[in-house]
Design a protein around this motif. Structure first.
Motif, PDB file in Angstrom:
ATOM      1  N   LEU A 109      -8.084 -17.763  22.136  1.00  0.00           N
ATOM      2  CA  LEU A 109      -7.815 -17.645  20.700  1.00  0.00           C
ATOM      3  C   LEU A 109      -7.685 -16.167  20.308  1.00  0.00           C
ATOM      4  CD1 LEU A 109      -7.488 -19.718  18.374  1.00  0.00           C
ATOM      5  CD2 LEU A 109      -9.853 -19.215  17.753  1.00  0.00           C
ATOM      6  N   LEU A 110      -6.462 -15.655  20.370  1.00  0.00           N
ATOM      7  CA  LEU A 110      -6.232 -14.243  20.058  1.00  0.00           C
ATOM      8  C   LEU A 110      -6.636 -13.906  18.629  1.00  0.00           C
ATOM      9  CD1 LEU A 110      -2.822 -13.476  21.816  1.00  0.00           C
ATOM     10  CD2 LEU A 110      -5.156 -13.317  22.724  1.00  0.00           C
ATOM     11  N   HIS A 111      -6.509 -14.877  17.729  1.00  0.00           N
ATOM     12  CA  HIS A 111      -6.948 -14.671  16.350  1.00  0.00           C
ATOM     13  C   HIS A 111      -8.405 -14.223  16.307  1.00  0.00           C
ATOM     14  CE1 HIS A 111      -7.869 -15.521  12.114  1.00  0.00           C
ATOM     15  NE2 HIS A 111      -8.901 -16.218  12.559  1.00  0.00           N
ATOM     16  N   SER A 112      -9.250 -14.833  17.127  1.00  0.00           N
ATOM     17  CA  SER A 112     -10.681 -14.527  17.111  1.00  0.00           C
ATOM     18  C   SER A 112     -10.973 -13.147  17.695  1.00  0.00           C
ATOM     19  CB  SER A 112     -11.460 -15.592  17.896  1.00  0.00           C
ATOM     20  OG  SER A 112     -11.171 -15.501  19.292  1.00  0.00           O
ATOM     21  N   VAL A 113     -10.027 -12.622  18.482  1.00  0.00           N
ATOM     22  CA  VAL A 113     -10.186 -11.284  19.050  1.00  0.00           C
ATOM     23  C   VAL A 113      -9.733 -10.223  18.043  1.00  0.00           C
ATOM     24  CG1 VAL A 113      -9.517  -9.751  20.944  1.00  0.00           C
ATOM     25  CG2 VAL A 113      -9.818 -12.200  21.377  1.00  0.00           C
ATOM     26  N   LEU A 114      -8.580 -10.469  17.429  1.00  0.00           N
ATOM     27  CA  LEU A 114      -8.001  -9.498  16.497  1.00  0.00           C
ATOM     28  C   LEU A 114      -8.750  -9.438  15.167  1.00  0.00           C
ATOM     29  CD1 LEU A 114      -4.219 -10.210  17.156  1.00  0.00           C
ATOM     30  CD2 LEU A 114      -5.562  -8.268  17.978  1.00  0.00           C
ATOM     31  N   PRO A 122     -12.494  -6.336   9.563  1.00  0.00           N
ATOM     32  CA  PRO A 122     -11.465  -7.187  10.188  1.00  0.00           C
ATOM     33  C   PRO A 122     -10.543  -7.893   9.215  1.00  0.00           C
ATOM     34  CG  PRO A 122     -13.654  -8.171  10.399  1.00  0.00           C
ATOM     35  CD  PRO A 122     -13.854  -6.777   9.902  1.00  0.00           C
ATOM     36  N   TRP A 123     -11.005  -8.149   7.984  1.00  0.00           N
ATOM     37  CA  TRP A 123     -10.189  -8.916   7.037  1.00  0.00           C
ATOM     38  C   TRP A 123      -9.474  -8.024   6.028  1.00  0.00           C
ATOM     39  CZ3 TRP A 123      -9.327 -13.471   8.855  1.00  0.00           C
ATOM     40  CH2 TRP A 123     -10.288 -14.047   9.694  1.00  0.00           C
ATOM     41  N   SER A 124      -9.523  -6.710   6.260  1.00  0.00           N
ATOM     42  CA  SER A 124      -8.808  -5.767   5.407  1.00  0.00           C
ATOM     43  C   SER A 124      -7.832  -4.967   6.257  1.00  0.00           C
ATOM     44  CB  SER A 124      -9.781  -4.798   4.722  1.00  0.00           C
ATOM     45  OG  SER A 124     -10.695  -5.502   3.912  1.00  0.00           O
ATOM     46  N   PHE A 125      -6.711  -4.579   5.651  1.00  0.00           N
ATOM     47  CA  PHE A 125      -5.759  -3.717   6.359  1.00  0.00           C
ATOM     48  C   PHE A 125      -6.322  -2.304   6.364  1.00  0.00           C
ATOM     49  CE2 PHE A 125      -2.122  -0.994   6.970  1.00  0.00           C
ATOM     50  CZ  PHE A 125      -1.427  -1.652   7.972  1.00  0.00           C
ATOM     51  N   ASN A 126      -6.604  -1.795   7.565  1.00  0.00           N
ATOM     52  CA  ASN A 126      -7.326  -0.539   7.665  1.00  0.00           C
ATOM     53  C   ASN A 126      -6.865   0.251   8.897  1.00  0.00           C
ATOM     54  OD1 ASN A 126      -9.134   1.553   7.702  1.00  0.00           O
ATOM     55  ND2 ASN A 126     -10.964   0.289   7.959  1.00  0.00           N
ATOM     56  N   PRO A 127      -5.932   1.215   8.711  1.00  0.00           N
ATOM     57  CA  PRO A 127      -5.452   2.008   9.856  1.00  0.00           C
ATOM     58  C   PRO A 127      -6.556   2.783  10.565  1.00  0.00           C
ATOM     59  CG  PRO A 127      -4.024   2.307   7.941  1.00  0.00           C
ATOM     60  CD  PRO A 127      -5.231   1.561   7.464  1.00  0.00           C
ATOM     61  N   ARG A 175      -2.273  -6.075  14.457  1.00  0.00           N
ATOM     62  CA  ARG A 175      -3.594  -6.724  14.419  1.00  0.00           C
ATOM     63  C   ARG A 175      -3.716  -7.633  13.208  1.00  0.00           C
ATOM     64  NH1 ARG A 175      -8.369  -7.018  12.040  1.00  0.00           N
ATOM     65  NH2 ARG A 175      -7.693  -5.650  10.343  1.00  0.00           N
ATOM     66  N   PHE A 176      -3.306  -7.132  12.055  1.00  0.00           N
ATOM     67  CA  PHE A 176      -3.519  -7.855  10.807  1.00  0.00           C
ATOM     68  C   PHE A 176      -2.605  -9.066  10.688  1.00  0.00           C
ATOM     69  CE2 PHE A 176      -3.850  -8.019   6.045  1.00  0.00           C
ATOM     70  CZ  PHE A 176      -5.234  -8.131   5.991  1.00  0.00           C
ATOM     71  N   TYR A 201       0.844  -1.198   0.000  1.00  0.00           N
ATOM     72  CA  TYR A 201       0.000   0.000   0.000  1.00  0.00           C
ATOM     73  C   TYR A 201       0.880   1.249   0.000  1.00  0.00           C
ATOM     74  CZ  TYR A 201      -3.459  -3.479   1.405  1.00  0.00           C
ATOM     75  OH  TYR A 201      -4.265  -4.594   1.457  1.00  0.00           O
ATOM     76  N   PRO A 202       1.439   1.624  -1.145  1.00  0.00           N
ATOM     77  CA  PRO A 202       2.372   2.759  -1.204  1.00  0.00           C
ATOM     78  C   PRO A 202       1.761   4.076  -0.754  1.00  0.00           C
ATOM     79  CG  PRO A 202       1.783   1.966  -3.419  1.00  0.00           C
ATOM     80  CD  PRO A 202       1.271   0.960  -2.452  1.00  0.00           C
ATOM     81  N   SER A 203       0.450   4.234  -0.904  1.00  0.00           N
ATOM     82  CA  SER A 203      -0.172   5.486  -0.450  1.00  0.00           C
ATOM     83  C   SER A 203      -0.094   5.615   1.072  1.00  0.00           C
ATOM     84  CB  SER A 203      -1.635   5.557  -0.906  1.00  0.00           C
ATOM     85  OG  SER A 203      -2.391   4.489  -0.349  1.00  0.00           O
ATOM     86  N   ILE A 204      -0.177   4.482   1.783  1.00  0.00           N
ATOM     87  CA  ILE A 204      -0.039   4.499   3.248  1.00  0.00           C
ATOM     88  C   ILE A 204       1.399   4.848   3.618  1.00  0.00           C
ATOM     89  CG2 ILE A 204      -0.059   3.042   5.317  1.00  0.00           C
ATOM     90  CD1 ILE A 204      -2.486   1.601   4.207  1.00  0.00           C
ATOM     91  N   GLN A 205       2.358   4.246   2.890  1.00  0.00           N
ATOM     92  CA  GLN A 205       3.766   4.543   3.145  1.00  0.00           C
ATOM     93  C   GLN A 205       4.037   6.041   2.947  1.00  0.00           C
ATOM     94  OE1 GLN A 205       8.253   3.058   1.769  1.00  0.00           O
ATOM     95  NE2 GLN A 205       6.469   2.248   0.718  1.00  0.00           N
ATOM     96  N   GLU A 206       3.506   6.601   1.865  1.00  0.00           N
ATOM     97  CA  GLU A 206       3.728   8.018   1.571  1.00  0.00           C
ATOM     98  C   GLU A 206       3.102   8.913   2.635  1.00  0.00           C
ATOM     99  OE1 GLU A 206       2.864  11.256  -2.020  1.00  0.00           O
ATOM    100  OE2 GLU A 206       2.302   9.136  -2.283  1.00  0.00           O
ATOM    101  N   LYS A 207       1.913   8.565   3.092  1.00  0.00           N
ATOM    102  CA  LYS A 207       1.252   9.374   4.120  1.00  0.00           C
ATOM    103  C   LYS A 207       2.021   9.329   5.437  1.00  0.00           C
ATOM    104  CE  LYS A 207      -3.295  10.304   6.130  1.00  0.00           C
ATOM    105  NZ  LYS A 207      -4.735   9.957   6.134  1.00  0.00           N
ATOM    106  N   MET A 208       2.557   8.155   5.782  1.00  0.00           N
ATOM    107  CA  MET A 208       3.377   8.044   6.995  1.00  0.00           C
ATOM    108  C   MET A 208       4.617   8.926   6.873  1.00  0.00           C
ATOM    109  SD  MET A 208       3.244   3.967   7.872  1.00  0.00           S
ATOM    110  CE  MET A 208       4.235   4.062   9.360  1.00  0.00           C
TER     111      MET A 208
END
Length: 491
Positions: A391-396, A405-410, A358-359, A317-324
């Motif tokens: 089950l930490l997976h089920s929490v995260l 939950p199944w997408s990378f979303n800051p 999380r992801f 996700y280069p747009s996220i990298q650029e924003k950071m």
């Protein structure tokens, strides 16, 4: 008696034990779960590559507290934030037990902080937390160590001169040197051959523990001990790490100044001397070796894998990298070393780092807990000697806790005004009395190392963002990210 006859006899014995166990279970009100077969339990119903996903499926049929049999081991799985929090935090005393995980039991000889219980666990955890804090964990002193190591990291990345390279062992060396300063009182040169050998062993050991054969060892250790396979190589390699630790302990003994402890080993040796006449003390040589092993392993691989995964995410996700980078440039610039105080002024960067954890979901099972006595929980009885998996997976990845939950979303960690916001279901370090002792150290490392890298480099991949696969290469005991040769272009 030949091997096949021995195995048949052992199988019959365990089948009888299984019948006794099932019959005994009838006197308890166990949490519900799927029907199980003798000896192999529910294993045929569980995908060996992503077992935690099938445990979540079971919870949809049987509820958030589920009984399954992993082989012949009765296991209660806690699914979702509410159940995990209620157990580990609200009923913390009932759930402090740590299961005798066969792989870890053999690697540590049954000693050390990681898998201990009762008074041993209390003594070692209290001492370890106090000692690590005294040497700066979570404080300014440790921040300065990490900042200094970040300079070694960025200098080494510069040497790639814009050509592709695999960052795996560079990041392992960087992160491991921080815990080495705390435990051994020294950092190692990035070219130190013994250091590189140990880091390779740690990496391969984690891969083994997360592989199907590693899972089989934990379920059927009595069988795997008699069969050929990678398990024997893994344990031989762990002995190399133990020998290295023993050598370092001996060096510390020979140069110890009780009035001026240099690191964790010195402090432990001083405590050993102080309590040598106390019969119940847990400060003895075997606990020292195995606790240092716990710290060395845990303080190396999980954090370095998370940073490596973060770089893959930023390439994806280069747009996220650029924003950071824009946020970092505005607040810190490209020259000054970041510090933890900067985190308050970098809400987007902080949100991305949290979302990476999380992801990735690096320990989907957590480290299994154990019922040290009969435990009453949500109207059920969890019998003594039952393995408990929060089950930490089920929490995260729980849908009611996370918008996507199944997408990378800051945005999971940002409010409507772009300020950082906490989420109680963010539990990558677990929770309660057995939460990771190095949590504050890991948080510092993730922030300072990642910000330092983004100040100076833009990361990419020869095949472009679409060439990056963010699904884990191995996903069982740990979720291990895929390895890529990446490009670091100086800014």
């Amino acid at each position: 008696m030949d091997l096949s006859a021995t195995l048949i006899l052992v199988g019959l014995i365990f089948a009888l034990l299984w019948l006794v166990k099932v019959k005994t279970s009838g006197k308890y009100k166990l949490p519900p779960g799927p029907p199980a077969l003798p000896l192999i339990g529910n294993l045929p119903q569980i995908d060996k590559n992503t077992p935690f996903k099938d445990l979540v499926k079971f919870s949809k049929a049987y509820g958030p507290v589920v009984t399954v049999y992993l082989g012949w081991q009765r296991t209660v799985v806690l699914v979702g934030y509410d159940a995990v929090k209620e157990a580990l935090v609200d009923q913390a005393d009932d759930f402090t037990g740590r299961g005798p995980l066969p792989f870890l039991m053999k690697a540590t000889k049954g000693y050390g902080l990681g898998i201990s219980n009762g008074d041993r666990w209390r003594q070692l955890r209290r001492f370890t937390l106090t000692t690590l804090r005294d040497f700066g964990m979570g404080r300014k002193g440790m921040e300065e160590w990490i900042q200094e190591e970040s300079k070694h990291l960025t200098a080494r990345v510069h040497e790639s001169k814009g050509t592709s390279f695999d960052p795996t062992f560079l990041l392992s060396r960087t992160v491991s040197n921080v815990i080495c300063c705390l435990v051994f009182g020294e950092r190692f040169n990035y070219e130190d051959k013994q250091f590189l050998r140990l880091l390779n062993i740690i990496s391969e050991t984690l891969k083994f523990g997360s592989s199907p054969i590693g899972q089989m060892y934990n379920i059927f250790p009595w069988l795997m001990e008699h069969l050929p396979g990678r398990q024997h190589t893994a344990f031989a390699h762990m002995e190399e790490v133990r020998d290295f630790i023993k050598k370092k302990i001996q060096e510390h003994r020979e140069t110890l100044d009780p009035s001026s402890p240099r690191d964790y080993i010195d402090c432990f040796l001083i405590r050993m001397k102080q309590e040598e006449d106390i019969p119940t003390t847990e400060f003895h040589y075997e606990n020292l070796v195995s606790t240092v092993l716990n710290l060395f392993l845990a303080g190396t691989e999980s954090t370095s894998s998370t940073i490596r995964y973060a770089l893959s995410v930023l390439i994806k996700y280069p747009s996220i990298q650029e924003k950071m980078q824009q946020e970092i440039d505005t607040v810190i610039g490209q020259e000054r070393c970041p510090n933890m105080e900067d985190r308050k002024s970098l809400p987007f960067t902080d949100a991305v780092i949290h979302e990476v954890q999380r992801f990735l979901d690096i320990v989907p099972f957590s480290v299994p807990h154990y019922a040290l006595h009969d435990v009453s929980f949500r109207g059920y009885t969890i019998p003594k000697d039952t393995v408990i998996i929060p089950l930490l997976h089920s929490v995260l990845k729980e849908e009611k806790q996370w918008e996507t939950p199944w997408s990378f979303n800051p945005k999971h960690f940002l409010d409507q005004n772009g300020n950082f916001k906490k989420n109680p279901a963010f539990l990558p370090f677990s929770a309660g009395k057995r939460a990771c002792v190095g949590e504050s150290l890991a948080r510092m490392e993730l922030f300072i190392f990642l910000v330092s890298l983004l100040q100076r480099f833009t990361f990419s991949y020869t095949e472009g963002p679409d060439g990056i696969d963010l699904t884990a290469q191995y996903s069982s005991f740990a979720s291990l990210p895929r390895r890529y040769d990446i490009i670091a272009t100086p800014r």
